[in-house]
Scaffold this active site. Sequence first.
Site, PDB file in Angstrom:
ATOM      1  N   GLY A 256       0.814  -0.986   0.273  1.00  0.00           N
ATOM      2  CA  GLY A 256      -0.148  -0.048   0.221  1.00  0.00           C
ATOM      3  C   GLY A 256       0.687   1.254  -0.103  1.00  0.00           C
ATOM      4  O   GLY A 256       0.186   2.344  -0.246  1.00  0.00           O
ATOM      5  N   GLU A 298       3.728  -6.738   1.627  1.00  0.00           N
ATOM      6  CA  GLU A 298       3.585  -7.125   0.371  1.00  0.00           C
ATOM      7  C   GLU A 298       3.511  -5.856  -0.289  1.00  0.00           C
ATOM      8  O   GLU A 298       2.319  -5.535  -1.095  1.00  0.00           O
ATOM      9  CB  GLU A 298       1.902  -7.533   0.235  1.00  0.00           C
ATOM     10  N   PRO A 299       4.486  -5.070  -0.989  1.00  0.00           N
ATOM     11  CA  PRO A 299       4.461  -3.941  -1.736  1.00  0.00           C
ATOM     12  C   PRO A 299       4.356  -4.511  -3.260  1.00  0.00           C
ATOM     13  O   PRO A 299       4.688  -5.311  -3.628  1.00  0.00           O
ATOM     14  CB  PRO A 299       5.772  -3.258  -1.526  1.00  0.00           C
ATOM     15  N   ARG A 301       2.880  -1.609  -6.087  1.00  0.00           N
ATOM     16  CA  ARG A 301       2.968  -0.079  -6.744  1.00  0.00           C
ATOM     17  C   ARG A 301       4.342   0.587  -6.347  1.00  0.00           C
ATOM     18  O   ARG A 301       5.038   0.746  -7.494  1.00  0.00           O
ATOM     19  CB  ARG A 301       2.067   0.778  -6.215  1.00  0.00           C
ATOM     20  N   ARG A 338      -6.558   4.184 -15.532  1.00  0.00           N
ATOM     21  CA  ARG A 338      -6.761   4.557 -14.217  1.00  0.00           C
ATOM     22  C   ARG A 338      -7.338   5.761 -13.983  1.00  0.00           C
ATOM     23  O   ARG A 338      -7.828   6.051 -13.022  1.00  0.00           O
ATOM     24  CB  ARG A 338      -5.187   4.653 -13.446  1.00  0.00           C
ATOM     25  N   TYR A 342     -10.536   5.886 -11.382  1.00  0.00           N
ATOM     26  CA  TYR A 342     -10.045   6.625 -10.121  1.00  0.00           C
ATOM     27  C   TYR A 342      -9.843   8.102 -10.349  1.00  0.00           C
ATOM     28  O   TYR A 342      -9.519   8.814  -9.402  1.00  0.00           O
ATOM     29  CB  TYR A 342      -8.920   5.995  -9.568  1.00  0.00           C
ATOM     30  N   CYS A 369     -13.333   4.080 -28.923  1.00  0.00           N
ATOM     31  CA  CYS A 369     -14.427   4.643 -29.441  1.00  0.00           C
ATOM     32  C   CYS A 369     -15.710   4.753 -27.944  1.00  0.00           C
ATOM     33  O   CYS A 369     -16.408   3.767 -27.563  1.00  0.00           O
ATOM     34  CB  CYS A 369     -15.367   3.772 -30.327  1.00  0.00           C
ATOM     35  N   GLU A 370     -15.248   5.775 -27.336  1.00  0.00           N
ATOM     36  CA  GLU A 370     -15.648   6.009 -25.800  1.00  0.00           C
ATOM     37  C   GLU A 370     -15.314   7.421 -25.525  1.00  0.00           C
ATOM     38  O   GLU A 370     -14.035   7.776 -25.367  1.00  0.00           O
ATOM     39  CB  GLU A 370     -15.073   4.810 -24.997  1.00  0.00           C
TER      40      GLU A 370
HETATM   41  N1  LLP Z   1      -1.646  -6.969  -0.745  1.00  0.00           N
HETATM   42  C1  LLP Z   1      -2.984  -7.261  -1.187  1.00  0.00           C
HETATM   43  C2  LLP Z   1      -3.755  -8.002  -0.516  1.00  0.00           C
HETATM   44  C3  LLP Z   1      -3.573  -6.314  -2.184  1.00  0.00           C
HETATM   45  O1  LLP Z   1      -4.834  -6.286  -2.362  1.00  0.00           O
HETATM   46  C4  LLP Z   1      -2.653  -5.164  -2.780  1.00  0.00           C
HETATM   47  C5  LLP Z   1      -3.512  -4.387  -3.813  1.00  0.00           C
HETATM   48  C6  LLP Z   1      -1.295  -5.370  -2.229  1.00  0.00           C
HETATM   49  C7  LLP Z   1      -0.774  -6.366  -1.455  1.00  0.00           C
HETATM   50  C8  LLP Z   1      -0.510  -4.216  -2.979  1.00  0.00           C
HETATM   51  O2  LLP Z   1      -0.767  -3.035  -2.820  1.00  0.00           O
HETATM   52  P1  LLP Z   1       0.220  -1.885  -3.328  1.00  0.00           P
HETATM   53  O3  LLP Z   1       1.563  -2.082  -2.631  1.00  0.00           O
HETATM   54  O4  LLP Z   1       0.355  -2.126  -4.978  1.00  0.00           O
HETATM   55  O5  LLP Z   1      -0.688  -0.558  -2.989  1.00  0.00           O
HETATM   56  N2  LLP Z   1      -5.788  -0.859  -9.262  1.00  0.00           N
HETATM   57  C9  LLP Z   1      -5.555  -0.104  -8.232  1.00  0.00           C
HETATM   58  C10 LLP Z   1      -4.930  -0.515  -7.290  1.00  0.00           C
HETATM   59  C11 LLP Z   1      -5.553  -1.770  -6.709  1.00  0.00           C
HETATM   60  C12 LLP Z   1      -4.906  -2.381  -5.684  1.00  0.00           C
HETATM   61  C13 LLP Z   1      -5.416  -3.851  -5.081  1.00  0.00           C
HETATM   62  N3  LLP Z   1      -4.748  -4.574  -4.103  1.00  0.00           N
HETATM   63  C14 LLP Z   1      -4.951   1.113  -8.849  1.00  0.00           C
HETATM   64  O6  LLP Z   1      -4.376   1.030  -9.918  1.00  0.00           O
HETATM   65  O7  LLP Z   1      -4.572   2.136  -8.043  1.00  0.00           O
END
Ligand code: LLP
Length: 440
Positions: A256, A298-299, A301, A338, A342, A369-370
């Site tokens: 996150g 669990e990173p 992004r 995105r 969002y 086409c949107e």
């Molecule tokens: N662990 C779990 C259980 C998750 O659901 C996620 C992300 C992560 C780790 C990794 O999170 P991160 O470090 O990437 O923030 N599509 C959206 C993001 C959806 C995230 C889903 N879960 C976007 O483009 O912003």
Amino acid sequence: MSNPDFSNDLICENLSVLDDTLYFAGQNTKSLAEKYGTPLYLYDEDRIRKLCRIYVSAVKEAFGDKGHILYASKAASFKRMYEIVKEENMGIDVVSGGEIATAKKADFPLNKAFFHSNNKTDSDIKYAIENGVGFFVVDSLDELYAIDSIAKSLNKKPNVILRITPGIDPHTYEEVATGKVDSKFGSAIETGQAKEITGLALNLENIILKGFHCHVGSQVFDSSVYIATVYVMMAFIKEMKDAFGFEAEILDLGGGYGVKYTARDPEIDIYANVLEVCNCVKDEAQKLSLALPELYFEPGRSIVADAGLTLYTMGALKKITGYKNYISVDGGMTDNPRYVLYGAEYTIVPPTMMSAPRDMVCDLVGRCCESGDIIQEKINMPSTLKRGDLIACLTTGAYHYSMASNYNRIPRPPVVMLKGGESYVAVKRETLEDITNLDV
Ligand code: LLP
């Protein structure tokens, strides 16, 4: 003449400007577009590895062998990414049979894979067990029973950790806020369901309960969110110890951490943040007389986002007199959904005329086409831009390739990796044949 100010453009250390041209990972973006065509996803392999190492070294400093980093592969899932993560001695978070199959193709040691998702299908569960996936992160009671019964039929006993909803608001956009009680993910502490699923899991014969998981949200900048999560999760571990005599061996705090999409976003010191969270876990363990759990982060992004950049070629410039201007590019919501999903903000630059005055306000739109196919609204671009010029969208390494679609049967762009002055294709450009070859 004063030097042009690129401070709003060069938002990551892997960006630079030379002779009016944008360089990414030390390479000329114009030459890369000429070599590989557009639209084009570029990835900076050195940057990915640097971020992996920051995470791994922070967790190892605080937790030694008990500290682990899993790459959340939903952020960018393709074979080469799993190879890199394997070489960096990390585990992975996977959410589908497709991600498991891709990791398998990379010879990733699947005993270091954690299988997430709020709805694992029976066939995915079977596939994961048969392929030796290390841990199931179980989301609900129904799923727990399904895993137990499939494991029994296969004569296996998979490791399980339970996804818990700690009731924490991560202060991010609604679509990625997952720690709140009413989330579709996990079992909430507040409603008593987290305790209930723990008690039931302990009584099942075909799974081994190892601990707990939570993930409060994505694109989170506020470190107090993680500290609050640790307090709640450690108190929950203690409560389960008192209630069932079960002491969790594993605590997985999810991913996150936020990244910089524009110069206005803050920059997170990942090393310091991870250390702070680890130390908080240690303090709480001591206070509550708990053994130190194996700790996982669990990173996704923050490992890949700013290691990515998308290059487009401009098509039409449409000026609707008295209303607005549109620049169309040869990609769009198919390679970057995105903004549509969002309202995500980006830094968009003209990579071959970096110092030209950005004297035109326009919307950057795709070729679908949107009407909603917008990459960014109200950006400033040079009015001298014309058909055939390049446009770059920065920070596109996370949730772009992995969320790309074939709407309008548009082929997906290739993924090209940059490393030490060299470049190589990690995922080929889709062809029209690829697009049609499943039709019978
Ligand atoms: N662990 C779990 C259980 C998750 O659901 C996620 C992300 C992560 C780790 C990794 O999170 P991160 O470090 O990437 O923030 N599509 C959206 C993001 C959806 C995230 C889903 N879960 C976007 O483009 O912003």
